[in-house]
Design a protein around this motif. Sequence first.
Motif, short mmCIF file in Angstrom:
data_model
loop_
_atom_site.label_atom_id
_atom_site.label_comp_id
_atom_site.label_asym_id
_atom_site.label_seq_id
_atom_site.Cartn_x
_atom_site.Cartn_y
_atom_site.Cartn_z
N SER A 74 0.84 -1.21 0.00
CA SER A 74 0.00 0.00 0.00
C SER A 74 0.87 1.26 0.00
CB SER A 74 -0.94 -0.06 1.21
OG SER A 74 -2.06 0.77 1.06
N ASP A 75 0.34 2.36 0.48
CA ASP A 75 1.13 3.60 0.43
C ASP A 75 2.39 3.49 1.29
OD1 ASP A 75 1.44 6.51 -0.19
OD2 ASP A 75 1.32 6.62 1.99
N THR A 76 2.28 2.86 2.45
CA THR A 76 3.44 2.71 3.32
C THR A 76 4.56 1.98 2.60
OG1 THR A 76 1.91 2.56 5.19
CG2 THR A 76 4.19 1.88 5.60
N PHE A 100 1.06 10.63 10.31
CA PHE A 100 1.76 9.92 9.24
C PHE A 100 3.12 10.54 8.95
CE2 PHE A 100 -2.56 8.34 8.48
CZ PHE A 100 -2.28 6.99 8.55
N LEU A 142 4.26 15.16 3.44
CA LEU A 142 2.94 14.72 3.00
C LEU A 142 2.29 15.86 2.23
CD1 LEU A 142 3.37 12.78 5.46
CD2 LEU A 142 0.99 13.12 6.00
N ASN A 144 -1.04 15.96 1.94
CA ASN A 144 -2.21 16.18 2.81
C ASN A 144 -2.07 15.34 4.07
OD1 ASN A 144 -5.17 17.09 3.15
ND2 ASN A 144 -5.34 14.88 3.35
N THR A 146 -3.54 13.42 6.62
CA THR A 146 -4.87 12.82 6.74
C THR A 146 -5.43 12.91 8.16
OG1 THR A 146 -3.96 11.23 5.16
CG2 THR A 146 -6.17 10.78 5.99
N ASP A 169 4.46 11.97 0.06
CA ASP A 169 3.39 11.01 0.33
C ASP A 169 2.07 11.74 0.03
OD1 ASP A 169 1.38 9.51 1.46
OD2 ASP A 169 2.29 9.37 3.46
N THR A 171 -1.02 10.27 -0.45
CA THR A 171 -2.08 9.25 -0.52
C THR A 171 -3.48 9.81 -0.35
OG1 THR A 171 -2.52 6.94 -0.07
CG2 THR A 171 -2.15 8.32 1.84
N SER A 190 -2.08 5.29 -2.43
CA SER A 190 -2.70 3.97 -2.46
C SER A 190 -4.04 4.07 -3.17
CB SER A 190 -2.89 3.46 -1.04
OG SER A 190 -3.69 4.39 -0.32
N GLN A 192 -7.07 3.06 -2.06
CA GLN A 192 -8.33 3.04 -1.28
C GLN A 192 -8.76 4.42 -0.78
OE1 GLN A 192 -5.45 1.75 -0.33
NE2 GLN A 192 -4.99 2.06 1.83
N LYS A 193 -8.11 5.46 -1.27
CA LYS A 193 -8.47 6.79 -0.76
C LYS A 193 -9.47 7.50 -1.68
CE LYS A 193 -5.69 7.01 2.86
NZ LYS A 193 -6.18 7.10 4.22
C1 PLP Z 1 -0.89 10.44 4.53
C2 PLP Z 1 -0.91 8.95 4.73
N1 PLP Z 1 0.24 8.27 4.62
C3 PLP Z 1 0.27 6.94 4.78
C4 PLP Z 1 -0.87 6.23 5.09
C5 PLP Z 1 -0.78 4.75 5.24
O1 PLP Z 1 -1.36 4.23 4.11
P1 PLP Z 1 -1.47 2.68 3.77
O2 PLP Z 1 -2.34 2.09 4.81
O3 PLP Z 1 -2.07 2.72 2.40
O4 PLP Z 1 -0.09 2.15 3.79
C6 PLP Z 1 -2.08 6.89 5.21
C7 PLP Z 1 -3.30 6.15 5.56
O5 PLP Z 1 -4.33 6.69 5.86
C8 PLP Z 1 -2.09 8.29 5.02
O6 PLP Z 1 -3.25 8.95 5.12
#
Ligand code: PLP
Length: 384
Positions: A74-76, A100, A142, A144, A146, A169, A171, A190, A192-193
């Motif tokens: 995923s994004d991580t 994050f 980042l 945004n 989150t 990042d 995501t 990722s 799923q956002k």
């Molecule tokens: C800014 C940000 N980075 C990283 C993540 C982690 O993402 P993932 O669960 O897709 O690895 C999130 C998850 O909400 C996020 O909002």
Amino acid sequence: MTGNRPAVRPARPFFSSGPCAKRPGWTPEALKDACLGRSHRSKPGKAKLKAAIDRTRAILGVPADYRIAIVAGSDTGAVEMALWSLLGPRPVDVLAWESFGEDWVTDVAKQLKLKDTRIIKSAYGELPDLKQTDPSHDIVFLWNGTTSGVRVPDGDWIADDRDGLTICDATSAAYAMDLPWPKLDVVTFSWQKVLGGEGGHGMLILSPRAVARLESYNPPWPMAKTSRLTKDGKIVEGIFEGETINTPSMLCVEDYLDALKWAERIGGIPALTERADANLRALATWVKRSDWADFLATDPKTRSNTSVCLKIVDPWFTALAKDAQGAAASKIASLLEKEGVALDIGGYRAAPPGLRIWCGATVETSDIEALTPWLDWAFAQVKQ
Ligand SMILES: Cc1ncc(COP(=O)(O)O)c(C=O)c1O
């Protein structure tokens, strides 16, 4: 504030900040053409993966000389692949204004143990001073945040003639905010956002300068197979053509393709951004009237149009101890969940107690409008 139970419920109570609401009209039928029971390296399998990359490029306007990969974790997974592969040769500035960003601070300072690291931080609701970043350093940030609903307003603070790389990042920003590609060397997100895809896969986008770093720098630490982007000092081009390092879920790939096709149908980035903006406007109209809720983001220019975080400013609430505030905010969220009105709108566990309402493109504005009287109702119930 009102004690009366509102008459109208949101048609779709999905306001989670990830996985986010599926696109309007989504049913499992959207997955009927998935390449299942076949190798992801078969001709049709690879064509699906390549289509996901190509449509991503078209919709996001990713320059032709940037490379795009689908990666594990995923994004991580995508962010950590970039940190582990690229960092080391230059000092690093890591920006953190919520949870994050703090994760990437931990990676850079505590796991990779890069000595020449500056951590540029601010409290929840604020943005750190972006001008403190040094264009000769690598910058990790980042787009945004989150968990605080605070985003960078633009990329103007990033030097065009920088020597360092910018690792972004994005995501909860991609597909809802303009990403200025020439300012960004690494972008991750990722599925799923904002597009409401399924979780598990990360997107890693690299500028030519990021690729040049990969090909000229060999990190002194071991690299896990899932992070290896080069072989014998050269980038593995196949990874950026849909030949994933390891096995992806072709069901998730089909779902991402469906989301991308929906995004194309409605008009791409301008339409996606406008949907998120309209949702934010609907919430802002209510916040303006509200005597108990306010945005956590203090500066309207930094206010997220996806992960909108609200704080509770009613004197009864602010007089409570922190734990009791957390419990009261959770009670509002769980009351609304029980009513089937709003799912998963509790603030992030590490953020100041409050609510977080996803406003990304898959959410209908009419549902945000229908939600607001319920927020007043739930707050009144809990305060009583
Ligand atoms: C800014 C940000 N980075 C990283 C993540 C982690 O993402 P993932 O669960 O897709 O690895 C999130 C998850 O909400 C996020 O909002």
